[in-house]
Write a protein that holds these residues in place. Structure first.
Motif, PDB file in Angstrom:
ATOM      1  N   PHE A 159       0.827  -1.208   0.000  1.00 45.49           N
ATOM      2  CA  PHE A 159       0.000   0.000   0.000  1.00 45.49           C
ATOM      3  C   PHE A 159       0.861   1.256   0.000  1.00 45.49           C
ATOM      4  N   VAL A 160       0.343   2.287  -0.619  1.00 38.43           N
ATOM      5  CA  VAL A 160       0.833   3.651  -0.394  1.00 38.43           C
ATOM      6  C   VAL A 160      -0.278   4.389   0.343  1.00 38.43           C
ATOM      7  N   SER A 161       0.093   5.393   1.117  1.00 40.97           N
ATOM      8  CA  SER A 161      -0.913   6.070   1.944  1.00 40.97           C
ATOM      9  C   SER A 161      -0.919   7.568   1.692  1.00 40.97           C
ATOM     10  N   THR A 162      -2.072   8.158   1.922  1.00 45.98           N
ATOM     11  CA  THR A 162      -2.225   9.614   1.883  1.00 45.98           C
ATOM     12  C   THR A 162      -2.855  10.061   3.193  1.00 45.98           C
ATOM     13  N   THR A 163      -2.569  11.294   3.566  1.00 48.01           N
ATOM     14  CA  THR A 163      -3.148  11.882   4.767  1.00 48.01           C
ATOM     15  C   THR A 163      -3.965  13.109   4.377  1.00 48.01           C
ATOM     16  N   THR A 164      -5.224  13.121   4.763  1.00 43.92           N
ATOM     17  CA  THR A 164      -6.126  14.222   4.425  1.00 43.92           C
ATOM     18  C   THR A 164      -6.593  14.917   5.694  1.00 43.92           C
ATOM     19  N   VAL A 165      -6.506  16.240   5.708  1.00 43.91           N
ATOM     20  CA  VAL A 165      -7.021  17.023   6.831  1.00 43.91           C
ATOM     21  C   VAL A 165      -8.028  18.027   6.294  1.00 43.91           C
ATOM     22  N   PHE A 166      -8.870  18.539   7.173  1.00 43.01           N
ATOM     23  CA  PHE A 166      -9.856  19.535   6.770  1.00 43.01           C
ATOM     24  C   PHE A 166      -9.193  20.898   6.635  1.00 43.01           C
ATOM     25  N   GLY A 167      -9.532  21.609   5.560  1.00 47.67           N
ATOM     26  CA  GLY A 167      -8.955  22.923   5.337  1.00 47.67           C
ATOM     27  C   GLY A 167      -9.577  23.976   6.226  1.00 47.67           C
ATOM     28  N   THR A 168      -8.755  24.889   6.703  1.00 49.92           N
ATOM     29  CA  THR A 168      -9.162  26.046   7.517  1.00 49.92           C
ATOM     30  C   THR A 168     -10.186  25.704   8.597  1.00 49.92           C
ATOM     31  N   PRO A 169      -9.913  24.721   9.441  1.00 51.18           N
ATOM     32  CA  PRO A 169     -10.871  24.393  10.504  1.00 51.18           C
ATOM     33  C   PRO A 169     -10.926  25.500  11.552  1.00 51.18           C
ATOM     34  N   ARG A 170     -12.102  25.683  12.138  1.00 49.07           N
ATOM     35  CA  ARG A 170     -12.268  26.651  13.227  1.00 49.07           C
ATOM     36  C   ARG A 170     -12.796  25.982  14.480  1.00 49.07           C
ATOM     37  N   GLU A 171     -12.784  24.658  14.505  1.00 54.08           N
ATOM     38  CA  GLU A 171     -13.259  23.876  15.640  1.00 54.08           C
ATOM     39  C   GLU A 171     -12.136  22.933  16.058  1.00 54.08           C
ATOM     40  N   VAL A 172     -11.931  22.775  17.373  1.00 55.07           N
ATOM     41  CA  VAL A 172     -10.755  22.074  17.884  1.00 55.07           C
ATOM     42  C   VAL A 172     -10.696  20.622  17.417  1.00 55.07           C
ATOM     43  N   THR A 173     -11.771  19.873  17.638  1.00 54.43           N
ATOM     44  CA  THR A 173     -11.775  18.454  17.259  1.00 54.43           C
ATOM     45  C   THR A 173     -11.492  18.284  15.775  1.00 54.43           C
ATOM     46  N   LEU A 174     -12.143  19.074  14.956  1.00 54.01           N
ATOM     47  CA  LEU A 174     -11.979  18.989  13.509  1.00 54.01           C
ATOM     48  C   LEU A 174     -10.539  19.291  13.101  1.00 54.01           C
ATOM     49  N   SER A 175      -9.918  20.245  13.782  1.00 57.39           N
ATOM     50  CA  SER A 175      -8.547  20.624  13.438  1.00 57.39           C
ATOM     51  C   SER A 175      -7.550  19.521  13.742  1.00 57.39           C
TER      52      SER A 175
END
Length: 255
Positions: A218-234
């Protein structure tokens, strides 16, 4: 309380290897005022704290702590994924995980604890002792545990070194003492990783043994939410694994 806010801002400035002049120019404040803030001689407004935090890329959770230390209310809300305000976010996460089938995908928080995963990811954990899967499950520790995934990882030394490098970068960016402890635990005192084999591969694969002698790559990618303003989401990241070769693709698609 303000001296604690100022010293915290100073610590973050030093972690980012910025001088007072560098930060003052970026934040459009005077060097003298910044010095007074850091020593506790001047009380920064909440707007000033947030401006400095923005320039220093301080995580939202830490921004709230600095605001509290300065005598102000937190600026960034924090919810559980199951709370009503997070319903749309939770639905988006589930859609991403399900759309990634039949390939593994999972969601982790900033300390590598498993939040949720799709069915393909849970299939990778089939046969792992139940006590290792009791929440909270630390995905990083599970992958290197002799009773966990470690015996199944064909390129364990290479994968471990990859994780150590990633963890070190995370600690350098966040200063999280929990991440620091994990890094010390994993690095075994080594200053830098030392892969035993130099590979020509474009990325570090995860080579995982499954039934019999079959090895899935496998190869892996990491995705995060852009410009979060909430702690958990960030603090959430989606780790998605893709077939690194045709044999793995065919196996996972049942071909």
């Amino acid at each position: 309380m303000n001296d604690h806010a100022g010293s915290a801002l100073r610590d973050w400035r030093q972690r980012r290897n910025l001088s007072q002049l560098d930060l003052a120019v970026r934040a459009d404040v005077s060097t003298r005022h910044l010095s007074y803030v850091e020593t506790g001689r001047a009380r920064p407004s909440p707007e000033m704290i947030l401006r400095l935090c923005e320039e220093l890329a301080v995580p939202l959770r830490d921004q709230n702590q600095i605001l509290l230390a300065g005598g102000y209310a937190p600026a960034h809300p924090e919810h559980s994924l199951t709370d009503p305000p997070m319903a749309d976010i939770n639905a988006a996460i589930e859609a991403i995980l399900q759309a990634h089938q039949p390939y593994p995908a999972l969601v982790i928080d900033s300390r590598w604890e498993l939040v949720t995963a799709n069915e393909a990811a849970f299939l990778m954990l089939d046969g792992i002792p139940e006590d290792l899967l009791e929440p909270p499950v630390n995905v990083l520790r599970l992958s290197l545990d002799p009773r966990g995934l470690a015996p199944r990882i064909a390129n364990l030394a290479e994968w471990r070194d990859h994780l150590v490098v990633r963890l070190r970068r995370q600690y350098d960016a966040s200063g999280d003492p929990v991440i620091g402890a994990m890094l010390e635990e994993m690095a075994d005192g080594d200053a830098v990783p030392h892969p035993s084999v130099v590979s020509s591969a474009l990325v570090v694969p995860l080579d995982l043994r499954v039934a019999g002698d079959t090895v899935l790559s496998f190869v892996s990618t990491t995705t995060v939410f852009g410009t979060p303003r909430e702690v958990t989401l960030s603090e959430l990241a989606i780790e998605a694994f893709y077939p690194a070769d045709e044999a793995t693709r065919k196996y996972l698609n049942g071909a």
